[in-house]
Motif scaffolding. Structure first.
Motif, mmCIF file in Angstrom:
data_model
loop_
_atom_site.group_PDB
_atom_site.id
_atom_site.type_symbol
_atom_site.label_atom_id
_atom_site.label_comp_id
_atom_site.label_asym_id
_atom_site.label_seq_id
_atom_site.Cartn_x
_atom_site.Cartn_y
_atom_site.Cartn_z
ATOM 1 N N GLY A 27 0.822 -1.206 0.000
ATOM 2 C CA GLY A 27 0.000 0.000 0.000
ATOM 3 C C GLY A 27 0.851 1.248 0.000
ATOM 4 N N VAL A 28 0.320 2.314 0.613
ATOM 5 C CA VAL A 28 1.014 3.606 0.585
ATOM 6 C C VAL A 28 2.348 3.577 1.336
ATOM 7 C CG1 VAL A 28 -1.069 4.986 0.281
ATOM 8 C CG2 VAL A 28 -0.324 4.378 2.598
ATOM 9 N N PRO A 58 -7.247 3.469 9.937
ATOM 10 C CA PRO A 58 -6.646 2.972 8.688
ATOM 11 C C PRO A 58 -5.927 4.075 7.931
ATOM 12 C CG PRO A 58 -9.031 3.183 8.456
ATOM 13 C CD PRO A 58 -8.714 3.398 9.904
ATOM 14 N N PRO A 59 -4.762 3.759 7.364
ATOM 15 C CA PRO A 59 -4.060 4.740 6.537
ATOM 16 C C PRO A 59 -4.779 4.905 5.197
ATOM 17 C CG PRO A 59 -2.938 2.637 6.465
ATOM 18 C CD PRO A 59 -4.042 2.485 7.462
ATOM 19 N N PRO A 60 -4.419 5.915 4.421
ATOM 20 C CA PRO A 60 -5.034 6.064 3.096
ATOM 21 C C PRO A 60 -4.790 4.829 2.235
ATOM 22 C CG PRO A 60 -3.804 8.034 3.699
ATOM 23 C CD PRO A 60 -3.457 6.995 4.716
ATOM 24 N N VAL A 61 -5.718 4.552 1.336
ATOM 25 C CA VAL A 61 -5.512 3.465 0.375
ATOM 26 C C VAL A 61 -4.804 4.031 -0.848
ATOM 27 C CG1 VAL A 61 -7.466 2.081 1.147
ATOM 28 C CG2 VAL A 61 -7.812 3.835 -0.604
ATOM 29 N N LYS A 62 -3.974 3.201 -1.462
ATOM 30 C CA LYS A 62 -3.205 3.642 -2.640
ATOM 31 C C LYS A 62 -4.051 3.481 -3.894
ATOM 32 C CE LYS A 62 0.204 1.088 -4.225
ATOM 33 N NZ LYS A 62 1.529 0.435 -4.329
ATOM 34 N N ALA A 63 -4.225 4.570 -4.631
ATOM 35 C CA ALA A 63 -5.001 4.535 -5.872
ATOM 36 C C ALA A 63 -4.154 3.928 -6.987
ATOM 37 C CB ALA A 63 -5.446 5.945 -6.252
ATOM 38 N N GLU A 177 -1.020 8.555 -7.197
ATOM 39 C CA GLU A 177 0.385 8.318 -7.522
ATOM 40 C C GLU A 177 1.238 9.580 -7.362
ATOM 41 O OE1 GLU A 177 -0.272 6.799 -11.480
ATOM 42 O OE2 GLU A 177 0.258 4.769 -10.826
ATOM 43 N N ASN A 178 0.622 10.744 -7.571
ATOM 44 C CA ASN A 178 1.385 11.988 -7.451
ATOM 45 C C ASN A 178 1.351 12.580 -6.043
ATOM 46 O OD1 ASN A 178 -1.172 13.002 -7.230
ATOM 47 N ND2 ASN A 178 -1.189 14.049 -9.218
#
Length: 207
Positions: A27-28, A58-63, A177-178
């Motif tokens: 993940g992130v 929960p941490p952010p989810v990775k797009a 991603e950015n």
């Protein structure tokens, strides 16, 4: 120290075993399952302790964009390994409660049921009926109303810590991603344990 929630350590251990068996991308935090396992005891204890105390967020989810067969892309929300373990802990408790509620003709992403089972049912029904109704809800996962979903879950589950974490996962932001952080007030990202529609694609992203 008294903790507000009683979560058996066994559930956390079994959850990790399931996550490891399913594989999947990092993940992130860029932590792979192999990396997570290097400090497995510490990582699982920390996760269990935070979940029991109610302090797990929960941490952010990775797009991650995935091409669709019909054109365009579908955005997967890939959780961290630790978060997938936490989601699996909740799934192990919530799934047996909700399973009996679903219609017997429902086959999507249910334990013990496969696409082949659904095909067999359709083949059998084709001899019984002369018509077929097919429909699709555009952007269903992207527009799920959080309040309505939580109301439905609360109707069948009264376990406080399960409800707490389901709500936190619904509200968890997405990281692009950015590096952009996107807050969400509706919808649920596909690719997690509790939203497994695209878990197959997520697993193919293994690193």
């Amino acid at each position: 120290m008294t903790r507000p929630y009683a979560i058996p350590k066994r559930l956390v251990w079994e959850a990790f075993q399931r996550v490891k068996a399913n594989g999947g991308a990092s993940g992130v935090d860029a932590e792979s399952i192999v990396d997570f396992e290097k400090k497995l005891g510490d990582n699982l204890y920390k996760l269990w302790s935070r979940m029991e105390s109610g302090s797990y967020f929960p941490p952010p989810v990775k797009a991650v964009p995935i091409p669709k067969k019909s054109g365009g892309v579908r955005i997967l929300g890939v959780p961290t390994v630790a978060d997938r373990v936490a989601q699996t802990v909740v799934k192990q408790v919530l799934e047996p409660i909700l399973e009996p509620v679903f219609d017997n003709n429902s086959y999507g992403y249910r334990p013990g049921r496969s696409a082949h089972d659904a095909i067999a049912l359709v083949r059998r029904r084709s001899w019984e009926y002369d018509w077929v109704v097919e429909f699709d809800i555009k952007g269903l996962f992207d527009h799920i109303d959080h309040d309505l979903l939580l109301r439905a879950v609360r109707k069948h589950c009264r376990i406080p810590w399960v409800l707490l974490y389901v709500e936190r996962w619904l509200r968890a932001p997405m990281a692009t991603e950015n590096g952009e952080r996107i807050e969400r007030d509706r919808g649920t990202p596909q690719g997690g344990v509790l939203t497994p529609r695209t878990q197959r694609e997520t697993s193919s992203l293994s690193v």
